[in-house]
Design a protein around this motif. Sequence first.
Motif, PDB file in Angstrom:
ATOM      1  N   ASP A  89      46.228  46.152  43.980  1.00  0.00           N
ATOM      2  CA  ASP A  89      45.936  44.719  44.001  1.00  0.00           C
ATOM      3  C   ASP A  89      44.821  44.407  44.990  1.00  0.00           C
ATOM      4  N   GLN A  90      44.889  45.022  46.179  1.00  0.00           N
ATOM      5  CA  GLN A  90      43.901  44.727  47.216  1.00  0.00           C
ATOM      6  C   GLN A  90      42.497  45.139  46.786  1.00  0.00           C
ATOM      7  N   TYR A  91      42.432  46.204  46.011  1.00  0.00           N
ATOM      8  CA  TYR A  91      41.151  46.701  45.502  1.00  0.00           C
ATOM      9  C   TYR A  91      40.488  45.615  44.654  1.00  0.00           C
ATOM     10  N   TYR A  92      41.208  45.142  43.655  1.00  0.00           N
ATOM     11  CA  TYR A  92      40.651  44.130  42.762  1.00  0.00           C
ATOM     12  C   TYR A  92      40.383  42.820  43.486  1.00  0.00           C
ATOM     13  N   GLU A  93      41.291  42.446  44.363  1.00  0.00           N
ATOM     14  CA  GLU A  93      41.128  41.188  45.096  1.00  0.00           C
ATOM     15  C   GLU A  93      39.875  41.219  45.960  1.00  0.00           C
ATOM     16  N   SER A  94      39.565  42.381  46.529  1.00  0.00           N
ATOM     17  CA  SER A  94      38.377  42.457  47.382  1.00  0.00           C
ATOM     18  C   SER A  94      37.098  42.300  46.559  1.00  0.00           C
ATOM     19  N   VAL A  95      37.071  42.873  45.359  1.00  0.00           N
ATOM     20  CA  VAL A  95      35.897  42.717  44.488  1.00  0.00           C
ATOM     21  C   VAL A  95      35.744  41.254  44.072  1.00  0.00           C
ATOM     22  N   ILE A  96      36.841  40.650  43.652  1.00  0.00           N
ATOM     23  CA  ILE A  96      36.809  39.254  43.205  1.00  0.00           C
ATOM     24  C   ILE A  96      36.348  38.341  44.328  1.00  0.00           C
ATOM     25  N   ALA A  97      36.893  38.535  45.536  1.00  0.00           N
ATOM     26  CA  ALA A  97      36.527  37.689  46.673  1.00  0.00           C
ATOM     27  C   ALA A  97      35.063  37.879  47.046  1.00  0.00           C
ATOM     28  N   TRP A  98      34.587  39.122  47.023  1.00  0.00           N
ATOM     29  CA  TRP A  98      33.194  39.387  47.390  1.00  0.00           C
ATOM     30  C   TRP A  98      32.228  38.712  46.423  1.00  0.00           C
ATOM     31  N   MET A  99      32.494  38.834  45.138  1.00  0.00           N
ATOM     32  CA  MET A  99      31.586  38.244  44.157  1.00  0.00           C
ATOM     33  C   MET A  99      31.550  36.727  44.277  1.00  0.00           C
ATOM     34  N   GLU A 100      32.674  36.124  44.591  1.00  0.00           N
ATOM     35  CA  GLU A 100      32.695  34.662  44.718  1.00  0.00           C
ATOM     36  C   GLU A 100      32.048  34.216  46.022  1.00  0.00           C
ATOM     37  N   GLU A 101      32.402  34.845  47.128  1.00  0.00           N
ATOM     38  CA  GLU A 101      31.899  34.400  48.424  1.00  0.00           C
ATOM     39  C   GLU A 101      30.423  34.731  48.625  1.00  0.00           C
ATOM     40  N   ARG A 102      30.012  35.892  48.131  1.00  0.00           N
ATOM     41  CA  ARG A 102      28.630  36.315  48.368  1.00  0.00           C
ATOM     42  C   ARG A 102      27.680  35.791  47.305  1.00  0.00           C
ATOM     43  N   HIS A 103      28.179  35.651  46.063  1.00  0.00           N
ATOM     44  CA  HIS A 103      27.279  35.324  44.959  1.00  0.00           C
ATOM     45  C   HIS A 103      27.699  34.109  44.144  1.00  0.00           C
ATOM     46  N   ASN A 139      37.746  56.660  27.937  1.00  0.00           N
ATOM     47  CA  ASN A 139      38.943  57.479  27.750  1.00  0.00           C
ATOM     48  C   ASN A 139      38.622  58.854  27.175  1.00  0.00           C
ATOM     49  N   LEU A 140      37.523  58.938  26.422  1.00  0.00           N
ATOM     50  CA  LEU A 140      37.129  60.222  25.850  1.00  0.00           C
ATOM     51  C   LEU A 140      36.670  61.215  26.913  1.00  0.00           C
ATOM     52  N   THR A 141      36.266  60.705  28.073  1.00  0.00           N
ATOM     53  CA  THR A 141      35.816  61.575  29.161  1.00  0.00           C
ATOM     54  C   THR A 141      36.965  61.960  30.088  1.00  0.00           C
ATOM     55  N   GLY A 142      38.088  61.256  29.996  1.00  0.00           N
ATOM     56  CA  GLY A 142      39.209  61.537  30.883  1.00  0.00           C
ATOM     57  C   GLY A 142      39.068  60.934  32.262  1.00  0.00           C
ATOM     58  N   ILE A 143      38.112  60.026  32.455  1.00  0.00           N
ATOM     59  CA  ILE A 143      37.948  59.360  33.754  1.00  0.00           C
ATOM     60  C   ILE A 143      38.804  58.092  33.743  1.00  0.00           C
ATOM     61  N   HIS A 144      39.876  58.120  34.515  1.00  0.00           N
ATOM     62  CA  HIS A 144      40.798  56.992  34.484  1.00  0.00           C
ATOM     63  C   HIS A 144      41.023  56.357  35.854  1.00  0.00           C
ATOM     64  N   LEU A 145      41.054  57.162  36.903  1.00  0.00           N
ATOM     65  CA  LEU A 145      41.531  56.697  38.195  1.00  0.00           C
ATOM     66  C   LEU A 145      40.450  56.813  39.265  1.00  0.00           C
ATOM     67  N   PRO A 146      40.408  55.876  40.201  1.00  0.00           N
ATOM     68  CA  PRO A 146      39.409  55.935  41.269  1.00  0.00           C
ATOM     69  C   PRO A 146      39.737  56.985  42.311  1.00  0.00           C
ATOM     70  N   ALA A 148      37.460  52.718  51.088  1.00  0.00           N
ATOM     71  CA  ALA A 148      36.211  52.308  51.730  1.00  0.00           C
ATOM     72  C   ALA A 148      35.684  51.010  51.148  1.00  0.00           C
ATOM     73  N   MET A 149      35.739  50.883  49.824  1.00  0.00           N
ATOM     74  CA  MET A 149      35.226  49.675  49.199  1.00  0.00           C
ATOM     75  C   MET A 149      36.000  48.449  49.637  1.00  0.00           C
ATOM     76  N   GLU A 150      37.329  48.554  49.659  1.00  0.00           N
ATOM     77  CA  GLU A 150      38.138  47.413  50.064  1.00  0.00           C
ATOM     78  C   GLU A 150      37.815  46.996  51.504  1.00  0.00           C
ATOM     79  N   ALA A 151      37.718  47.968  52.401  1.00  0.00           N
ATOM     80  CA  ALA A 151      37.410  47.662  53.800  1.00  0.00           C
ATOM     81  C   ALA A 151      36.023  47.038  53.942  1.00  0.00           C
ATOM     82  N   ALA A 152      35.054  47.579  53.197  1.00  0.00           N
ATOM     83  CA  ALA A 152      33.688  47.057  53.277  1.00  0.00           C
ATOM     84  C   ALA A 152      33.618  45.615  52.801  1.00  0.00           C
TER      85      ALA A 152
END
Length: 390
Positions: free
Chosen positions: A67-81, A263-270, A277-281
């Motif tokens: 949750d914190q991961y997504y919330e940090s992206v959402i907050a950054w996009m709104e506050e910064r841009h 999904n065809l590449t198997g890349i699912h998880l961060p 690091a992203m959340e803290a930044a």
Amino acid sequence: MNCNFDKLHDRRRTGSLKWDFNQKIFGREDILPLWVADMDFQAPQAVVEALVKRAQHGIYGYTDGMDQYYESVIAWMEERHGWQIQRDWIVYSPGIVPALNELVRAFAKPGDKILLQSPVYHPFFQAIKNHGCEVVNNQLGLRDGRYTINFDDLEKKFADGVKFMIFCSPHNPVGRVWEREELELLGKLCLTYDVLLISDEIHGDLIYDGYRHLPFGSLSLELAQHSIVCTAPSKTFNLAGLQTSNIIIPNEKYREIYKSSVNLTGIHLPNVFGATAMEAAYREGRAWLDQLMVYLQGNLDYLLLRVSQELPQIKVIKPEGTYLVWLDFRALGLDPKALQEFLVHKAGVGLNAGYGFGPGGEGFERINIGCPRSLLEEGLGRIIRAVKDL
């Protein structure tokens, strides 16, 4: 807390692409590297502390977008841009270049026409060619030291069957921060000719005073549904090696197409450390970024002054954003490859050769000013001395 961006950090023997591979990339070990787009500054202290704390836990199992991961992206996009995005729109990617390749595979078939605007970040070309698609170039025009879009040419090429467009905003390497009127006209043409716009906005946080980055999807609900915006903290906070990016896709249909392809590449998880690091930044890096931009402005001012005084035959395309500066060496009369050889073997500096950015890049070089000023001083000094000896 005041950040000391003047401090020199020895990056050798750390596996640094920028510092440990001079011989392989340039054919000389003793050059000063001022090329690839990462900075020679430590990340914000909050990021370092968050990574240390996570590392001390000692268990590094699979992770998912918390949750914190997504919330940090959402907050950054709104506050910064000023762009309000929704959690469902965000799709994790290990990088924007992998995402561009995946987007081409998901939305195009071999032979489709995909438009870009050279001189531009070279992986754009490769992403198109990797999947058998045709590169269509709407080359930017240079007038009075500033690049602009040729909208007449753009419309003709859209009308000729372009499938979608890969857009660079802010533009790498020419440093343009596109104005609202330009973006709105571009959006109007995309809607008229049903061209999907994929906007690489990785440099969108690195904006100089007097300019403002506008995420393409923020212009209108209609354009949000007709575009895909690629973002990351990697350039902003010097986190490129942690390989964490976010692809923002408001259109549910497009999002499902992209996710099915991923999904065809198997890349699912961060990556657990990238997510940490992203959340803290995004949560605690604002003051660091504000200080960084002041320092980068100082570096840019220093470069502009020194080149104008000691190297007037070289023209600087003044950037409006990014820590990358586009230099026009054409007055030296060297062919593009000879210019690169001259800078490496006579000046002893490693820059990005302009011809690598496609048509319109010949005779130019890209320099990275995201470094302590003493390194920039040394690099410029080497170039000046070499040019004077020509």
